[in-house]
Design a protein around this motif. Structure first.
Motif, PDB file in Angstrom:
ATOM      1  N   VAL A  80      -9.617  33.110 -52.062  1.00  0.00           N
ATOM      2  CA  VAL A  80      -8.354  32.995 -52.556  1.00  0.00           C
ATOM      3  C   VAL A  80      -8.146  31.429 -52.314  1.00  0.00           C
ATOM      4  CG1 VAL A  80      -5.781  32.973 -52.182  1.00  0.00           C
ATOM      5  CG2 VAL A  80      -7.274  34.974 -52.196  1.00  0.00           C
ATOM      6  N   ARG A  81      -8.431  31.034 -51.063  1.00  0.00           N
ATOM      7  CA  ARG A  81      -8.297  29.431 -50.952  1.00  0.00           C
ATOM      8  C   ARG A  81      -9.166  28.598 -51.826  1.00  0.00           C
ATOM      9  NH1 ARG A  81      -5.325  26.405 -49.489  1.00  0.00           N
ATOM     10  NH2 ARG A  81      -4.392  27.744 -47.859  1.00  0.00           N
ATOM     11  N   ARG A 100     -12.355  32.556 -62.140  1.00  0.00           N
ATOM     12  CA  ARG A 100     -11.701  32.636 -60.831  1.00  0.00           C
ATOM     13  C   ARG A 100     -11.751  34.014 -59.848  1.00  0.00           C
ATOM     14  NH1 ARG A 100      -5.495  31.100 -61.902  1.00  0.00           N
ATOM     15  NH2 ARG A 100      -5.883  32.937 -63.203  1.00  0.00           N
ATOM     16  N   ASN A 101     -11.771  33.853 -58.611  1.00  0.00           N
ATOM     17  CA  ASN A 101     -12.138  34.735 -57.667  1.00  0.00           C
ATOM     18  C   ASN A 101     -10.831  35.690 -58.040  1.00  0.00           C
ATOM     19  OD1 ASN A 101     -14.354  33.928 -56.549  1.00  0.00           O
ATOM     20  ND2 ASN A 101     -13.325  32.640 -55.334  1.00  0.00           N
ATOM     21  N   THR A 102     -11.130  37.018 -57.912  1.00  0.00           N
ATOM     22  CA  THR A 102     -10.543  38.197 -58.021  1.00  0.00           C
ATOM     23  C   THR A 102      -9.401  38.269 -56.575  1.00  0.00           C
ATOM     24  OG1 THR A 102     -11.858  39.352 -59.077  1.00  0.00           O
ATOM     25  CG2 THR A 102      -9.602  40.730 -58.127  1.00  0.00           C
ATOM     26  N   GLU A 103      -7.875  38.031 -56.909  1.00  0.00           N
ATOM     27  CA  GLU A 103      -6.926  38.233 -55.879  1.00  0.00           C
ATOM     28  C   GLU A 103      -6.051  39.598 -55.826  1.00  0.00           C
ATOM     29  OE1 GLU A 103      -4.558  34.892 -55.476  1.00  0.00           O
ATOM     30  OE2 GLU A 103      -5.892  33.505 -56.168  1.00  0.00           O
ATOM     31  N   LYS A 104      -6.104  40.232 -54.550  1.00  0.00           N
ATOM     32  CA  LYS A 104      -5.161  41.325 -54.362  1.00  0.00           C
ATOM     33  C   LYS A 104      -4.001  40.963 -54.091  1.00  0.00           C
ATOM     34  CE  LYS A 104      -5.122  45.692 -51.784  1.00  0.00           C
ATOM     35  NZ  LYS A 104      -5.666  46.443 -50.781  1.00  0.00           N
ATOM     36  N   PRO A 105      -2.806  41.454 -54.889  1.00  0.00           N
ATOM     37  CA  PRO A 105      -1.770  40.953 -54.768  1.00  0.00           C
ATOM     38  C   PRO A 105      -1.008  41.803 -53.360  1.00  0.00           C
ATOM     39  CG  PRO A 105      -1.509  42.726 -56.408  1.00  0.00           C
ATOM     40  CD  PRO A 105      -3.171  42.131 -56.086  1.00  0.00           C
ATOM     41  N   SER A 135       7.844  38.429 -65.841  1.00  0.00           N
ATOM     42  CA  SER A 135       6.747  39.122 -65.689  1.00  0.00           C
ATOM     43  C   SER A 135       6.179  39.273 -64.038  1.00  0.00           C
ATOM     44  CB  SER A 135       5.444  38.952 -66.462  1.00  0.00           C
ATOM     45  OG  SER A 135       4.913  37.597 -66.478  1.00  0.00           O
ATOM     46  N   THR A 136       6.194  37.950 -63.520  1.00  0.00           N
ATOM     47  CA  THR A 136       5.567  37.790 -62.139  1.00  0.00           C
ATOM     48  C   THR A 136       6.541  38.370 -61.346  1.00  0.00           C
ATOM     49  OG1 THR A 136       5.059  35.512 -62.748  1.00  0.00           O
ATOM     50  CG2 THR A 136       5.345  36.112 -60.270  1.00  0.00           C
ATOM     51  N   THR A 137       7.920  38.336 -61.634  1.00  0.00           N
ATOM     52  CA  THR A 137       8.960  39.448 -60.692  1.00  0.00           C
ATOM     53  C   THR A 137       8.499  41.097 -60.968  1.00  0.00           C
ATOM     54  OG1 THR A 137      10.451  37.676 -61.074  1.00  0.00           O
ATOM     55  CG2 THR A 137      11.421  39.520 -60.150  1.00  0.00           C
ATOM     56  N   GLU A 138       8.385  41.325 -62.036  1.00  0.00           N
ATOM     57  CA  GLU A 138       8.119  42.755 -62.393  1.00  0.00           C
ATOM     58  C   GLU A 138       6.811  43.193 -61.524  1.00  0.00           C
ATOM     59  OE1 GLU A 138       7.881  42.559 -66.415  1.00  0.00           O
ATOM     60  OE2 GLU A 138       9.942  43.132 -66.819  1.00  0.00           O
ATOM     61  N   THR A 139       5.690  42.329 -61.746  1.00  0.00           N
ATOM     62  CA  THR A 139       4.502  42.643 -60.787  1.00  0.00           C
ATOM     63  C   THR A 139       4.914  42.705 -59.261  1.00  0.00           C
ATOM     64  OG1 THR A 139       3.038  41.732 -62.474  1.00  0.00           O
ATOM     65  CG2 THR A 139       2.209  42.212 -60.458  1.00  0.00           C
ATOM     66  N   TYR A 140       5.592  41.650 -58.744  1.00  0.00           N
ATOM     67  CA  TYR A 140       6.172  41.478 -57.498  1.00  0.00           C
ATOM     68  C   TYR A 140       6.774  42.785 -56.810  1.00  0.00           C
ATOM     69  CZ  TYR A 140       7.786  38.730 -53.523  1.00  0.00           C
ATOM     70  OH  TYR A 140       7.892  38.154 -52.122  1.00  0.00           O
ATOM     71  N   VAL A 141       7.577  43.280 -57.396  1.00  0.00           N
ATOM     72  CA  VAL A 141       8.274  44.463 -56.959  1.00  0.00           C
ATOM     73  C   VAL A 141       7.484  45.680 -57.180  1.00  0.00           C
ATOM     74  CG1 VAL A 141      10.525  43.381 -57.040  1.00  0.00           C
ATOM     75  CG2 VAL A 141       9.832  44.637 -59.024  1.00  0.00           C
ATOM     76  N   LYS A 142       6.855  45.904 -58.291  1.00  0.00           N
ATOM     77  CA  LYS A 142       6.346  47.178 -58.689  1.00  0.00           C
ATOM     78  C   LYS A 142       5.247  47.280 -57.744  1.00  0.00           C
ATOM     79  CE  LYS A 142       8.334  47.543 -63.305  1.00  0.00           C
ATOM     80  NZ  LYS A 142       8.073  47.331 -64.724  1.00  0.00           N
ATOM     81  N   ALA A 143       4.438  46.366 -57.347  1.00  0.00           N
ATOM     82  CA  ALA A 143       3.158  46.399 -56.443  1.00  0.00           C
ATOM     83  C   ALA A 143       3.493  47.036 -55.156  1.00  0.00           C
ATOM     84  CB  ALA A 143       2.602  45.096 -56.254  1.00  0.00           C
TER      85      ALA A 143
END
Length: 359
Positions: free
Chosen positions: A127-128, A164-169, A332-340
């Motif tokens: 991630v860094r 890019r490297n895969t990031e896990k939310p 869409s960022t907010t939707e992903t943020y809460v649903k995750a």
């Protein structure tokens, strides 16, 4: 005014065009203009070396990354860039200089950028490495816009073929039971911080520790909390009502000290974020022992922002309001943020093949 005595230069500023005035370092440009360059002598000399053009690494990525940061300083001063973003660039530039520092911009190829990302992943800092690639990309885009390089296509962009490297939310959802158990075991400053994060959905690490009584304003008959989101630079006014108003008024007292932090130590000073986070960690350890939550995973203040956003969504609140509080650019960022963060049990498909209802 007499001449300065020989040897009267304890900071070795001779030849740098730097002066120490009014508790700051100032650089005198050749056109006579004076520019503030901070209070740190090493940083002031670094900037002066760039302006003076006497750096031996002129033209390399190390040089241009420093020039890019100077441009970011000017953008921060003109409110065109958030200081948090500029500071992130400076942090990310450290490792970039190690890998790319001796190269010219023209030598930075998509293959080398991909190698940097891959090596970062192998080193356990995937991630860094992504964040550093973004910094490098911003610097190269700046060079292209300013006409300081012959490259025309940014080698850090996806169009160049890099991945890019895969990031896990982050998907930690703090349950009500966990929240209340830790709250019950926490000291007053941690309780206040927990509620502020949960109710305002602001970033605790970059914004909240700097809030003072001066952030409390009046708009007619309504009190508001006026904050500037460090990451985005967006100014937001949050209505102070109910529990939020009650706890802030209690924190600042009947005779507020204008610049005293809302979340403050016993002597009125600000907590460091690491310090108050350590207090939250100790409160969780107590909750595990006292509340029968031995298997409770750890959580930070930032997770309470996620909890607050998710709880608002589950209560039926409009996603646009949650987006505004969170400071997300895209819905869409907010939707992903809460649903995750929400784990809901759903019934399986119980339809028997061959027995479907036909409308």
């Amino acid at each position: 005014m007499g001449r300065r005595r020989a040897g009267d230069d304890p900071l070795n500023l001779a030849g740098t065009r730097l002066s120490w005035r009014w508790n700051k370092f100032w650089y005198r440009h050749r056109d006579g203009r004076w520019e503030k360059v901070g209070t740190d002598v090493a940083e002031a000399k670094r900037k002066a070396a760039i302006y003076n053009g006497d750096r031996r690494d002129y033209g390399t990525m190390a040089y241009w990354l420093d020039e890019f940061l100077l441009d970011c300083d000017a953008r921060v001063a003109s409110n065109d860039l958030a200081k948090r973003t500029r500071d992130d660039y400076e942090e990310n530039a450290v490792e970039l200089k190690v890998f790319f520092g001796k190269m010219t911009p023209e030598a930075v190829t998509p293959e080398l950028v991909q190698l940097y990302l891959d090596e970062g992943k192998r080193a356990g800092r995937a991630v860094r490495a992504n964040r550093e690639r973004a910094c490098l990309s911003s610097c190269l885009s700046w060079l292209i816009r300013k006409g300081k390089t012959t490259i025309r296509i940014n080698p850090c962009m996806r169009a160049s073929g890099i991945q890019r490297n895969t990031e896990k939310p982050r998907d930690r959802y703090v349950t009500d039971e966990e929240y209340l158990a830790v709250y019950d075991c926490a000291p007053a400053p941690v309780r206040l911080m927990m509620e502020l994060v949960y109710r305002t959905l602001q970033r605790p690490e970059s914004d909240m520790t700097g809030w003072t009584a001066a952030n409390v304003r009046r708009r007619g008959d309504q009190k508001v909390l006026r904050v500037t989101q460090n990451k985005t630079g967006q100014v937001l006014e949050i209505e102070l009502t109910g529990r939020l108003l009650e706890m802030i008024e209690q924190a600042i007292g009947p005779n507020p000290v204008l610049h005293q932090p809302i979340v403050h130590t016993a002597d009125g000073n600000a907590y460091t974020y690491s310090g108050i986070t350590s207090m939250l960690t100790r409160a969780q350890a107590k909750a595990r022992k006292r509340k029968g939550l031995e298997n409770m995973p750890s959580f930070g203040f930032r997770d309470l922002k996620g909890k607050g956003a998710t709880d608002l969504w589950l209560s039926g609140e409009r996603i646009e309001r949650i987006q505004m509080l969170c400071g997300h650019r895209h819905k869409s960022t907010t939707e992903t943020y809460v649903k995750a963060r929400w784990r809901e049990t759903v019934a399986p498909n119980s339809i028997q093949p061959g027995q479907k209802n036909v409308a």
